[in-house]
Design a protein around this motif. Structure first.
Motif, mmCIF file in Angstrom:
data_model
loop_
_atom_site.group_PDB
_atom_site.id
_atom_site.type_symbol
_atom_site.label_atom_id
_atom_site.label_comp_id
_atom_site.label_asym_id
_atom_site.label_seq_id
_atom_site.Cartn_x
_atom_site.Cartn_y
_atom_site.Cartn_z
ATOM 1 N N SER A 280 0.756 -1.275 -0.029
ATOM 2 C CA SER A 280 0.098 -0.007 -0.100
ATOM 3 C C SER A 280 0.987 1.217 0.079
ATOM 4 N N SER A 281 0.274 2.483 -0.374
ATOM 5 C CA SER A 281 0.899 3.624 -0.420
ATOM 6 C C SER A 281 0.094 4.798 -0.007
ATOM 7 N N ASN A 282 0.623 5.836 0.780
ATOM 8 C CA ASN A 282 -0.133 6.965 1.211
ATOM 9 C C ASN A 282 0.735 8.363 0.748
ATOM 10 N N VAL A 283 0.131 9.271 0.213
ATOM 11 C CA VAL A 283 0.739 10.385 0.031
ATOM 12 C C VAL A 283 1.109 11.180 1.110
ATOM 13 N N ILE A 284 2.058 11.833 1.214
ATOM 14 C CA ILE A 284 2.625 12.499 2.399
ATOM 15 C C ILE A 284 2.479 14.163 1.838
ATOM 16 N N ARG A 285 1.870 14.942 2.448
ATOM 17 C CA ARG A 285 1.472 16.378 2.140
ATOM 18 C C ARG A 285 1.943 17.342 3.236
ATOM 19 N N TYR A 286 2.396 18.413 2.866
ATOM 20 C CA TYR A 286 2.633 19.462 3.681
ATOM 21 C C TYR A 286 1.293 20.398 3.830
ATOM 22 N N ARG A 287 0.983 20.485 5.213
ATOM 23 C CA ARG A 287 -0.279 21.241 5.614
ATOM 24 C C ARG A 287 -0.085 22.055 6.815
ATOM 25 N N SER A 288 -0.440 23.300 6.593
ATOM 26 C CA SER A 288 -0.260 24.081 7.898
ATOM 27 C C SER A 288 0.794 24.071 8.978
ATOM 28 N N GLY A 289 2.317 24.033 8.295
ATOM 29 C CA GLY A 289 3.221 23.825 8.958
ATOM 30 C C GLY A 289 3.646 22.189 9.302
ATOM 31 N N SER A 290 2.874 21.605 9.085
ATOM 32 C CA SER A 290 3.151 19.829 9.714
ATOM 33 C C SER A 290 3.047 19.098 8.388
ATOM 34 N N ILE A 291 2.888 17.905 8.655
ATOM 35 C CA ILE A 291 2.563 16.808 7.627
ATOM 36 C C ILE A 291 1.007 16.234 7.748
ATOM 37 N N GLU A 292 0.431 15.851 6.446
ATOM 38 C CA GLU A 292 -0.805 15.081 6.287
ATOM 39 C C GLU A 292 -0.645 13.904 5.690
ATOM 40 N N ILE A 293 -1.222 12.838 6.219
ATOM 41 C CA ILE A 293 -1.036 11.416 5.456
ATOM 42 C C ILE A 293 -2.351 11.504 4.770
ATOM 43 N N GLY A 294 -2.160 11.080 3.397
ATOM 44 C CA GLY A 294 -3.405 10.843 2.582
ATOM 45 C C GLY A 294 -3.799 9.621 2.643
ATOM 46 N N ALA A 295 -5.100 9.236 1.983
ATOM 47 C CA ALA A 295 -5.822 7.990 1.937
ATOM 48 C C ALA A 295 -4.788 6.894 1.404
ATOM 49 N N ARG A 296 -5.117 5.561 2.120
ATOM 50 C CA ARG A 296 -4.411 4.544 1.518
ATOM 51 C C ARG A 296 -4.755 4.165 0.213
ATOM 52 N N GLU A 297 -3.943 3.880 -0.593
ATOM 53 C CA GLU A 297 -3.984 3.336 -2.141
ATOM 54 C C GLU A 297 -3.185 1.985 -2.172
ATOM 55 N N ASP A 298 -3.992 1.099 -2.602
ATOM 56 C CA ASP A 298 -3.404 -0.467 -2.415
ATOM 57 C C ASP A 298 -2.757 -0.774 -3.827
ATOM 58 N N LEU A 299 -1.413 -0.756 -3.980
ATOM 59 C CA LEU A 299 -0.731 -0.976 -5.311
ATOM 60 C C LEU A 299 -0.576 -2.629 -5.927
ATOM 61 N N LEU A 300 -0.314 -3.495 -4.741
ATOM 62 C CA LEU A 300 -0.057 -4.770 -5.139
ATOM 63 C C LEU A 300 -0.930 -5.712 -4.268
ATOM 64 N N MET A 301 -1.521 -6.762 -4.720
ATOM 65 C CA MET A 301 -2.117 -7.796 -3.729
ATOM 66 C C MET A 301 -1.792 -9.129 -4.500
ATOM 67 N N THR A 302 -1.549 -10.094 -3.330
ATOM 68 C CA THR A 302 -1.387 -11.570 -3.797
ATOM 69 C C THR A 302 -2.790 -11.981 -4.351
ATOM 70 N N ASP A 303 -2.928 -12.925 -5.111
ATOM 71 C CA ASP A 303 -3.990 -13.695 -5.508
ATOM 72 C C ASP A 303 -4.533 -14.745 -4.876
ATOM 73 N N GLY A 304 -4.111 -14.889 -3.528
ATOM 74 C CA GLY A 304 -4.708 -15.848 -2.619
ATOM 75 C C GLY A 304 -4.003 -15.436 -1.140
ATOM 76 N N PRO A 305 -4.119 -16.157 -0.053
ATOM 77 C CA PRO A 305 -3.603 -15.981 1.152
ATOM 78 C C PRO A 305 -2.100 -15.963 1.087
ATOM 79 N N GLY A 306 -1.390 -14.902 1.556
ATOM 80 C CA GLY A 306 0.104 -14.923 1.254
ATOM 81 C C GLY A 306 0.694 -13.851 1.758
ATOM 82 N N TYR A 307 2.097 -13.317 1.337
ATOM 83 C CA TYR A 307 2.814 -12.252 1.758
ATOM 84 C C TYR A 307 3.295 -11.525 0.635
ATOM 85 N N VAL A 308 3.603 -10.315 0.713
ATOM 86 C CA VAL A 308 4.224 -9.363 -0.182
ATOM 87 C C VAL A 308 5.578 -8.906 0.451
#
Length: 420
Positions: free
Chosen positions: A179-207
């Motif tokens: 997964s990935s989240n954008v990190i943005r500068y907001r009002s003198g600090s950091i804001e984390i954006g919504a989660r975006e899923d990049l890759l997923m296994t096609d069954g139970p498992g690990y990446v």
């Protein structure tokens, strides 16, 4: 050994440095070993583990009691200042922080840090200034509870992303996700954006993902990753650990994916898992190159693996080149890439029974050969990070499990090579 105590901002940090005992690591030609701590570990999947600053270098680690420390060193790896980042209730080798120095914008020069346990929430911190001694503030806590392997990536225009592995179901091992989240500068600090899923296994498992590599042609990046399937109930099947290269544009939209051809590895008799350690520079003809570790056997507290470079084209056709056989404690990985010249640093068994970290370079015939030992010890050694001309490595006292370990960290100038 000698101990130096740093006390800044109500936090005292004990660092071991300079003189080296007979059983401690030594450089091949007697060059200096710079002790960072006598109780600390990194994790090669949490990246970057060390970063360069205007005054020198910053390294973060976790110790055997769950304390996360971030320490600044000068350009000769002498300690300048240290600060506590977080105290976990239990130790976990996955909690070693990923670090990043912000390269542009209003927060330029300040340091981001991200940490989680094996399957816990991800915590994100921002240094209060460009000075480590001023400490860090927690600026975000991800809602997802099953995260690990943080990576902090910044594009040339200041576009920041936090990447990590996750599981959508907190109660069981389920589909592995990158997964990935954008990190943005907001009002003198950091804001984390919504989660975006990049890759997923096609069954139970690990990446198992490597550090992303920027792709100037698309303005995006490529990620090499492994997929290890799991049976219901958590048992690892006797199945191939697939390896892929996935390419994304700057907005995380998929461009292409390539699966490495496992047939040559089957012909060599290797099965089960292949762990992706990183991506080397592509060949002049455009083919990608990956660094892989193939576990082989285990004898007592040590395990044997083989390190390969896989060269793959867009169709998936893959050539595998053996770099070396390596020796390491159970679980930790044992090779890293020097980004300056794509040299490979790997822990190997010396003829005298000592463990060495050798530097391997590709020769004119396409094979790999050692250019000599950088450091060696009577105890197991693990290369963990490369920054400028320094190798950061661990001397392992014991590594029984991911929550039962004791290691010491040191840095050594890689220009000092010779016979240990």
């Amino acid at each position: 050994m000698m101990a130096k105590i740093l006390c800044r901002a109500a936090f005292c940090l004990s660092l071991v440095f300079t003189s080296v005992a007979a059983a401690a690591p030594v450089t091949g030609d007697g060059g200096p070993v710079h002790w960072l701590t006598d109780d600390g570990t990194l994790l090669v999947y949490n990246l970057p583990a060390a970063v360069k600053t205007e005054s020198g270098y910053v390294v973060g680690w976790t110790d055997s009691k769950g304390l996360l420390t971030v320490t600044e060193f000068d350009q000769n790896f002498e300690p300048l200042a240290g600060t506590k980042l977080r105290q976990y209730k239990k130790q976990d080798d996955h909690s070693a922080p990923a670090l990043h120095v912000i390269q542009s914008g209003p927060l330029k020069g300040r340091i981001l840090a991200a940490t989680s346990h094996h399957r816990s929430q991800m915590f994100v911190y921002l240094s209060k200034s460009g000075r480590i001694e001023d400490g860090f503030d927690q600026v975000a806590k991800l809602d997802q509870r099953n995260t690990t392997y943080p990576r902090l990536v910044e594009f040339s225009d200041g576009y920041l992303r936090l990447l990590y592995r996750g599981h959508p179901d907190k109660n069981k091992f389920d589909f592995g996700i990158l997964s990935s989240n954008v990190i943005r500068y907001r009002s003198g600090s950091i804001e984390i954006g919504a989660r975006e899923d990049l890759l997923m296994t096609d069954g139970p498992g690990y990446v198992y993902p490597a550090m992303p590599r920027f792709d100037p042609a698309s303005g995006g990046y490529a990620i090499a990753w492994g997929r290890l399937p799991r049976k219901e109930g958590g048992n690892i099947p006797n199945a191939w650990y697939d390896v892929f290269i996935s390419r994304f544009d700057r907005e995380n939209q998929p461009i292409a994916a390539t699966r490495l051809d496992p047939a040559p590895m089957r012909a060599l008799g290797f099965g089960a898992e292949k762990r992706v350690l990183g991506m080397l520079s592509p060949k002049k003809d455009g083919r990608s190159r990956l660094l892989l570790q193939i576990p082989k056997s285990r004898s007592g507290p040590l395990r044997n693996s083989e390190i390969y470079v896989a060269t793959v084209d867009e169709s998936g056709k893959t050539d595998y080149t053996l770099v070396t056989e390596t020796v390491h404690p159970y679980y930790p990985l044992s090779a890293v890439i020097d980004p300056r010249d794509d040299a490979i640093l790997a822990s190997v068994a010396g003829r005298d029974g000592r463990i060495r970290i050798d530097r391997f370079m590709q020769n004119d015939s396409g094979g790999y050969a050692s250019t000599g030992a950088i450091t060696c010890s009577d105890k197991p050694l693990l290369p963990q990070a490369v920054i400028d001309g320094f190798l950061i490595a661990e001397e392992v006292e014991y590594y029984k499990a991911v929550r039962d370990f004791r290691t010491a960290l040191f840095a050594v100038n890689m220009d000092h090579r010779g016979d240990c």
